[in-house]
Scaffold this active site. Structure first.
Site, PDB file in Angstrom:
ATOM      1  N   GLU A 304     -11.884 -22.811  10.852  1.00  0.00           N
ATOM      2  CA  GLU A 304     -11.194 -23.113   9.583  1.00  0.00           C
ATOM      3  C   GLU A 304      -9.819 -22.455   9.489  1.00  0.00           C
ATOM      4  OE1 GLU A 304     -13.875 -21.480   6.671  1.00  0.00           O
ATOM      5  OE2 GLU A 304     -15.313 -23.115   6.871  1.00  0.00           O
ATOM      6  N   TYR A 347       1.189  -9.906  -2.805  1.00  0.00           N
ATOM      7  CA  TYR A 347       0.640  -9.130  -1.681  1.00  0.00           C
ATOM      8  C   TYR A 347       1.670  -8.203  -1.040  1.00  0.00           C
ATOM      9  CZ  TYR A 347      -2.201 -13.509  -1.550  1.00  0.00           C
ATOM     10  OH  TYR A 347      -2.952 -14.624  -1.842  1.00  0.00           O
ATOM     11  N   CYS A 373      11.562 -13.721 -15.531  1.00  0.00           N
ATOM     12  CA  CYS A 373      11.634 -12.487 -16.307  1.00  0.00           C
ATOM     13  C   CYS A 373      10.474 -11.556 -15.987  1.00  0.00           C
ATOM     14  CB  CYS A 373      11.667 -12.825 -17.788  1.00  0.00           C
ATOM     15  SG  CYS A 373      13.067 -13.866 -18.170  1.00  0.00           S
ATOM     16  N   TYR A 402       0.332 -20.894   1.669  1.00  0.00           N
ATOM     17  CA  TYR A 402       0.196 -20.129   0.429  1.00  0.00           C
ATOM     18  C   TYR A 402       1.535 -19.999  -0.293  1.00  0.00           C
ATOM     19  CZ  TYR A 402      -4.214 -19.305   2.733  1.00  0.00           C
ATOM     20  OH  TYR A 402      -5.410 -19.505   3.377  1.00  0.00           O
TER      21      TYR A 402
HETATM   22  C1  PLP Z   1      -8.885 -19.129   2.848  1.00  0.00           C
HETATM   23  C2  PLP Z   1      -9.988 -19.539   3.734  1.00  0.00           C
HETATM   24  C3  PLP Z   1      -9.730 -19.981   5.044  1.00  0.00           C
HETATM   25  C4  PLP Z   1      -8.345 -19.992   5.644  1.00  0.00           C
HETATM   26  O1  PLP Z   1      -7.816 -18.734   5.800  1.00  0.00           O
HETATM   27  P1  PLP Z   1      -6.442 -18.573   6.627  1.00  0.00           P
HETATM   28  O2  PLP Z   1      -6.179 -17.137   6.574  1.00  0.00           O
HETATM   29  O3  PLP Z   1      -5.416 -19.372   5.912  1.00  0.00           O
HETATM   30  O4  PLP Z   1      -6.695 -19.079   7.993  1.00  0.00           O
HETATM   31  C5  PLP Z   1     -10.787 -20.411   5.800  1.00  0.00           C
HETATM   32  N1  PLP Z   1     -12.051 -20.408   5.312  1.00  0.00           N
HETATM   33  C6  PLP Z   1     -12.350 -19.990   4.072  1.00  0.00           C
HETATM   34  C7  PLP Z   1     -13.748 -20.013   3.595  1.00  0.00           C
HETATM   35  C8  PLP Z   1     -11.330 -19.537   3.231  1.00  0.00           C
HETATM   36  O5  PLP Z   1     -11.623 -19.112   2.004  1.00  0.00           O
END
Ligand code: PLP
Length: 452
Positions: A304, A347, A373, A402
């Site tokens: 992911e 962050y 502001c 992001y």
């Molecule tokens: C945010 C998220 C990601 C992606 O994270 P990256 O740091 O952008 O690769 C993958 N899986 C889950 C469950 C997430 O919440």
């Protein structure tokens, strides 16, 4: 020419040694001629800013495709599916671009499912649904769409999923998102894999839950998932988390439960400082750690990645409104603000900032800030910046992930337009918001008889 080479090196790799690997892993932005304007591929950011206005997000489709390819190649030796994390950048055109190249998607809300269905309905069967709080309506929609897997984050959620599946007469494939209790070196807001975090199910309880779900007619124990956080630079914590998952797989097998998939989550980080970052080597190192930990598992691997695919492909182009001095400090005020890119405020994130058309002269130490502001509305503090004047354009690099996805209308600011560059072609993929867009929900309420 020397100047140009230096500038290029600064943007690409932080060194003059532009090896093949560092170009492959670099940002897709460059200055084609000495003192020329910064380009994305073959397209000048100056011309894009002229055509579409600022602030403007510009993304390189070519780099996004290339980064997806790095993952697909690194895992080519096994059955795998890259499920792009939609929340990193949910532009429909980017989802389509990735879906067309075989990607699936990791979603965390019903809204993100609607985006996938709008961009690439055929990809519904390649969707995994994560997130700690899914509503019954969201679950129903995902069941009906026929998604690949629900990544379930609690026992009550699993019960809710079973109930909805029974109601709709559709068996639900689920994975438990386990919390492996692994520490990952990253910002505390984006670390998720410790027991004290809200995410996942304590891995020590997973076996019991899989066993109890085995009795349900409406649930299929399809996989197990883990996601330990975001912007993680080392491959080690991924390996450690998956070793714990691997142990769970063996325990499950002894109970006769054989899972079809392991979802290794996302989280692989990039280098926001430029440095000598090598994306090719990074993905290979990551793949080696994942494969080593999952040795012996011959089911399907789900991945992911979010940030890694889109962050460096994107830039936020802003125009300088004013340069002002307060006491000892110089403030460069841009027409982009924290509502367009909140990462520095949220962050303390670092984004490199470069002039779109460099001027001769010495760099100065400045704060780069937006018009919102809030004192937190800054992009950089005490940063050495090439000389700039009001009216100049600057590019905030590595803003593809992001960035727009976390933008807001704070201060009643209209969100930027977005442009996708493919080779020599640029196309608008989201028009700039208008004030009518912003006021519509309130005007509609008034039209329905409510008074202001
Ligand atoms: C945010 C998220 C990601 C992606 O994270 P990256 O740091 O952008 O690769 C993958 N899986 C889950 C469950 C997430 O919440």
């Amino acid at each position: 020419m020397k100047y140009d080479r230096l500038r290029e090196a600064h943007i690409f790799s932080g060194s003059l040694n532009l090896t093949k690997a560092s170009i492959a892993s670099s940002r897709p932005f460059h200055y084609p001629q000495p003192l020329g304007a910064l380009h994305c591929g073959k397209v000048s950011l100056e011309s894009l800013a002229g055509r579409f206005g600022t602030p403007l997000y510009v993304y390189s489709a070519d780099q996004i495709v290339e980064r997806l390819g790095l993952f697909q190649q690194a895992f080519a030796g096994r059955d795998h599916l890259v499920c792009y994390a939609v929340k990193a950048n949910s532009a429909l055109a980017i989802l389509k671009l990735l879906a067309d190249r075989g990607a699936g998607f990791d979603i965390v809300s019903g809204g993100e499912l609607e985006r996938v269905l709008a961009a690439a309905p055929e990809a519904a069967e390649r969707v995994v649904y994560s997130g700690v709080g899914k509503t019954a309506a969201e679950i129903d929609r995902a069941l009906t769409a026929g998604i690949l897997e629900f990544n379930v984050e609690s026992e009550p959620e699993l019960e809710l999923l079973a109930a909805r599946a029974q109601k709709l007469k559709r068996k639900a494939r689920f994975a438990l998102r386990v919390n492996p209790d692994v520490f990952a070196e990253t910002h505390p807001y984006i670390s998720t894999g410790l027991r004290e975090h809200k995410f996942g199910i304590d891995i020590r309880h997973a076996l019991r839950i899989y066993k109890s779900a085995a009795g349900s007619r409406w649930l299929e124990a399809h996989g197990v998932s883990v996601h330990i956080g975001s912007q993680i630079r080392s491959a080690d914590p991924f390996g450690a988390a998956l070793q714990r998952v691997s142990k769970l797989l063996r325990q499950l097998e002894r109970e006769g439960i054989v899972l079809k998939s392991v979802d290794a989550g996302g989280g692989l980080g990039i280098d926001y400082h430029g440095g000598s970052f090598d994306a090719v080597a990074k993905v290979q190192e990551y793949a080696a750690a994942v494969n080593r930990a999952l040795d012996g598992f011959d089911g399907r691997l789900l991945l992911e990645p979010g940030r890694f695919l889109v962050a460096q492909a994107g830039t936020l182009v802003a125009r300088i409104l004013q340069v002002k001095r307060n006491g000892k400090k110089t403030f460069v005020i841009t027409d982009a603000a924290m509502n367009d890119l909140i990462r520095p405020a949220l962050y303390q994130a670092h984004h490199e900032i470069v002039p779109v058309r460099p001027r001769a002269g010495r760099a100065r130490t400045v704060d780069v800030v937006g018009p919102v502001c809030e004192t937190g509305d800054f992009f950089a503090r005490d940063r050495k910046l090439q000389p700039v004047l009001p009216g100049d354009l600057v590019a905030l690099l590595d803003a593809g992930a992001y960035g727009m996805a976390q933008s807001s209308n704070y201060n009643t600011r209209l969100r930027p337009a977005e442009v996708l560059v493919e080779g020599a072609k640029a196309r608008l993929i989201r028009r700039r918001e208008t004030i009518a867009d912003l006021l519509a929900p309130e005007i509609a309420a008034v039209a329905n008889g409510t008074s202001l």
